[in-house]
Structure formats: C-alpha cells, structure tokens
Design a protein around this motif. Structure first.
Motif, PDB file in Angstrom:
ATOM      1  N   LEU A  85     -19.129 -17.121 -20.203  1.00  0.00           N
ATOM      2  CA  LEU A  85     -18.762 -15.752 -19.861  1.00  0.00           C
ATOM      3  C   LEU A  85     -19.860 -14.736 -20.176  1.00  0.00           C
ATOM      4  CD1 LEU A  85     -16.412 -14.262 -18.620  1.00  0.00           C
ATOM      5  CD2 LEU A  85     -15.463 -13.963 -20.899  1.00  0.00           C
ATOM      6  N   SER A  86     -20.689 -14.993 -21.162  1.00  0.00           N
ATOM      7  CA  SER A  86     -21.745 -14.041 -21.543  1.00  0.00           C
ATOM      8  C   SER A  86     -22.824 -13.890 -20.476  1.00  0.00           C
ATOM      9  CB  SER A  86     -22.375 -14.455 -22.867  1.00  0.00           C
ATOM     10  OG  SER A  86     -23.024 -15.704 -22.735  1.00  0.00           O
ATOM     11  N   SER A  87     -22.937 -14.832 -19.540  1.00  0.00           N
ATOM     12  CA  SER A  87     -23.943 -14.768 -18.479  1.00  0.00           C
ATOM     13  C   SER A  87     -23.450 -14.034 -17.239  1.00  0.00           C
ATOM     14  CB  SER A  87     -24.371 -16.176 -18.069  1.00  0.00           C
ATOM     15  OG  SER A  87     -24.977 -16.832 -19.151  1.00  0.00           O
ATOM     16  N   TYR A  88     -22.206 -13.559 -17.252  1.00  0.00           N
ATOM     17  CA  TYR A  88     -21.601 -12.945 -16.073  1.00  0.00           C
ATOM     18  C   TYR A  88     -21.193 -11.509 -16.341  1.00  0.00           C
ATOM     19  CZ  TYR A  88     -21.374 -17.596 -14.099  1.00  0.00           C
ATOM     20  OH  TYR A  88     -21.704 -18.834 -13.608  1.00  0.00           O
ATOM     21  N   GLN A  89     -21.301 -10.682 -15.307  1.00  0.00           N
ATOM     22  CA  GLN A  89     -20.838  -9.309 -15.361  1.00  0.00           C
ATOM     23  C   GLN A  89     -19.487  -9.244 -14.656  1.00  0.00           C
ATOM     24  OE1 GLN A  89     -23.831  -7.059 -13.327  1.00  0.00           O
ATOM     25  NE2 GLN A  89     -25.430  -7.617 -14.764  1.00  0.00           N
ATOM     26  N   GLN A  90     -18.531  -8.546 -15.242  1.00  0.00           N
ATOM     27  CA  GLN A  90     -17.210  -8.426 -14.649  1.00  0.00           C
ATOM     28  C   GLN A  90     -17.117  -7.126 -13.870  1.00  0.00           C
ATOM     29  OE1 GLN A  90     -13.912  -8.875 -17.348  1.00  0.00           O
ATOM     30  NE2 GLN A  90     -12.523  -7.801 -15.982  1.00  0.00           N
ATOM     31  N   ALA A  91     -16.512  -7.181 -12.687  1.00  0.00           N
ATOM     32  CA  ALA A  91     -16.296  -5.993 -11.865  1.00  0.00           C
ATOM     33  C   ALA A  91     -14.963  -6.141 -11.149  1.00  0.00           C
ATOM     34  CB  ALA A  91     -17.426  -5.844 -10.853  1.00  0.00           C
ATOM     35  N   THR A  92     -14.445  -5.037 -10.646  1.00  0.00           N
ATOM     36  CA  THR A  92     -13.222  -5.061  -9.857  1.00  0.00           C
ATOM     37  C   THR A  92     -13.547  -4.554  -8.462  1.00  0.00           C
ATOM     38  OG1 THR A  92     -11.892  -4.660 -11.821  1.00  0.00           O
ATOM     39  CG2 THR A  92     -10.843  -4.251  -9.712  1.00  0.00           C
TER      40      THR A  92
END
Length: 64
Positions: free
Chosen positions: A19-26
């Motif tokens: 999860l630390s390698s990914y950016q979360q967006a909506t």
C-alpha cells in the motif's frame, strides 16, 4: 515489443504490505489506487470496466 510499458490494472484491494507504493484517489465515487510511477510514465490513463456475462475485467489505454 522491446521495453514497452503498459499499466497493469485489476479489480480488488491492494495488499497491506504494498500500500505504501500507491496513491489513493476517488474518481466518480470509486476508490482507485495508482502506483507512484504511473504519473511519470503516462500523461493520461483511461480505465474501462468490460463485462461479459458474469465476468468483469479492467482494460487500460494510455497517452504518452
């Protein structure tokens, strides 16, 4: 084919250790995770949900 780069997309959640390698967006009320390298590699990524009977899969197209 050489060293062509194509984004990988899939349905489901990301493993906690990655999860630390990914950016979360909506986007359109859908939570998406984008790998940190994608904005550097591609100007635009379009992801479509393809449905055939009961099967679903994601397909990605890009602009360089």
């Amino acid at each position: 084919m050489g060293d062509a780069r194509v984004p990988s997309v899939r349905l489901g959640n990301i493993q906690a250790d990655k999860l630390s390698s990914y950016q979360q967006a909506t986007v359109d009320d859908i939570t998406v995770y984008c790998h940190e390298s994608l904005p550097v590699l591609f100007r635009r990524i379009t992801i479509k949900l393809e449905k055939i009977l009961f099967f679903k899969r994601l397909a990605a197209t890009t602009e360089w």
